[in-house]
Design an enzyme around this catalytic site. Sequence first.
Site, short mmCIF file in Angstrom:
data_model
loop_
_atom_site.label_atom_id
_atom_site.label_comp_id
_atom_site.label_asym_id
_atom_site.label_seq_id
_atom_site.Cartn_x
_atom_site.Cartn_y
_atom_site.Cartn_z
N CYS A 145 -1.65 -14.70 0.29
CA CYS A 145 -0.81 -14.05 1.30
C CYS A 145 -1.19 -14.46 2.71
CB CYS A 145 -0.89 -12.53 1.15
SG CYS A 145 -0.06 -11.92 -0.34
N ASP A 204 8.52 -2.71 1.26
CA ASP A 204 7.91 -3.62 0.30
C ASP A 204 8.91 -4.21 -0.69
OD1 ASP A 204 5.11 -3.28 1.15
OD2 ASP A 204 5.42 -1.21 0.50
N ASP A 258 1.81 -1.31 0.30
CA ASP A 258 0.63 -2.07 -0.10
C ASP A 258 0.18 -2.94 1.07
OD1 ASP A 258 2.75 -3.87 -0.31
OD2 ASP A 258 2.09 -4.74 -2.20
#
Length: 352
Positions: free
Chosen positions: A23, A57, A233
């Site tokens: 990420c 998300d 998250d």
Amino acid sequence: MSDSPVTLPESIKLTEYSHGAGCGCKISPKVLSTILASQLPVFTDPNLLVGNQSRDDAAVYKLNDDIGIISTTDFFMPIVDDPFTFGRIAATNAISDIYAMGGTPIMAIAILGWPINKLPAEVAQQVVDGGRQACMEAGIMLAGGHSIDAPEPIFGLAVTGQIALTDLKQNDTAKAGDRLYLTKPIGIGILTTAQKQKKLQDEDSHIAVNAMCQLNTIGTTIAKISGVNALTDVTGFGLAGHLLEMCQGAKLTAKLKFDAVPLLPRALDYLALGCVPGGTHRNYDSYGEHLPELSEHQKAILCDPQTSGGLLVAVSAEAEAELIDLLDAHHIAPICIGSLETPTTEVNVVLC
């Protein structure tokens, strides 16, 4: 954790075939805002409950008065050298968005980009098998996918989930007075950068991998606590970035207890060796104006890009004990890292 079923030549190290890692190769929030600023007329669908407007998300579509469908996708370049582990981490990370909305995954399809003239197809097969392993752990099928010839290895999933609409949690619905909890320690970007810089000790190689392979299944249960007002998250934008999204969406300020933020073992040791990913600097450049003045040490931790990171939970004071009991039951240290308040300053996060 399962090992790769086939032994590969030691010379194949997937991280050497990519310019970014996990990420940490996300496009920065500032640049992404420009990309998503459409010039087309606005089209709306009343059944689309969560879309681009809220920077959440995943997307959520209302099927009927009781059930919603969750749709998300996530993919990236290798963050570890082992193909099977890379596939498992990428899939775990993609599935996490379903749990972050409070839902249950039901199906996934694979996204694969592969440099077919540089890496054997057998290596890609192990990556996909790693994805299958994560899907099996989540109780879903890897039902299909799409592949292209690409200059760098890329793998991820598009995941479909479902949710009872009464359990739906978003990242912009926190309330003043909420307490903040984090379900995984910070430091994945630091440790994976140590690996890329060849500074990671062999005895520490499992630390980040174990964290990244841990599914956020607890999100489905957390969402059933009525006093949990917001959930997200923590991934590529770092703890500060995802906390900012929570604050800005709800028009609140976070009082963050920096010293309470949990860190992975040895993260500080590798930070002292200069293991700071490029994504950390991109993150700070993108949203630093909304943060208080930070030391380089604080920037390196709060802006550290996480891959398959934990859940950030905003819970009311009245429901805090119920959340603590749940975290304890799942062997997650229930550490309050801050609270949310009505804004009294122009910055969205203050340290205390």
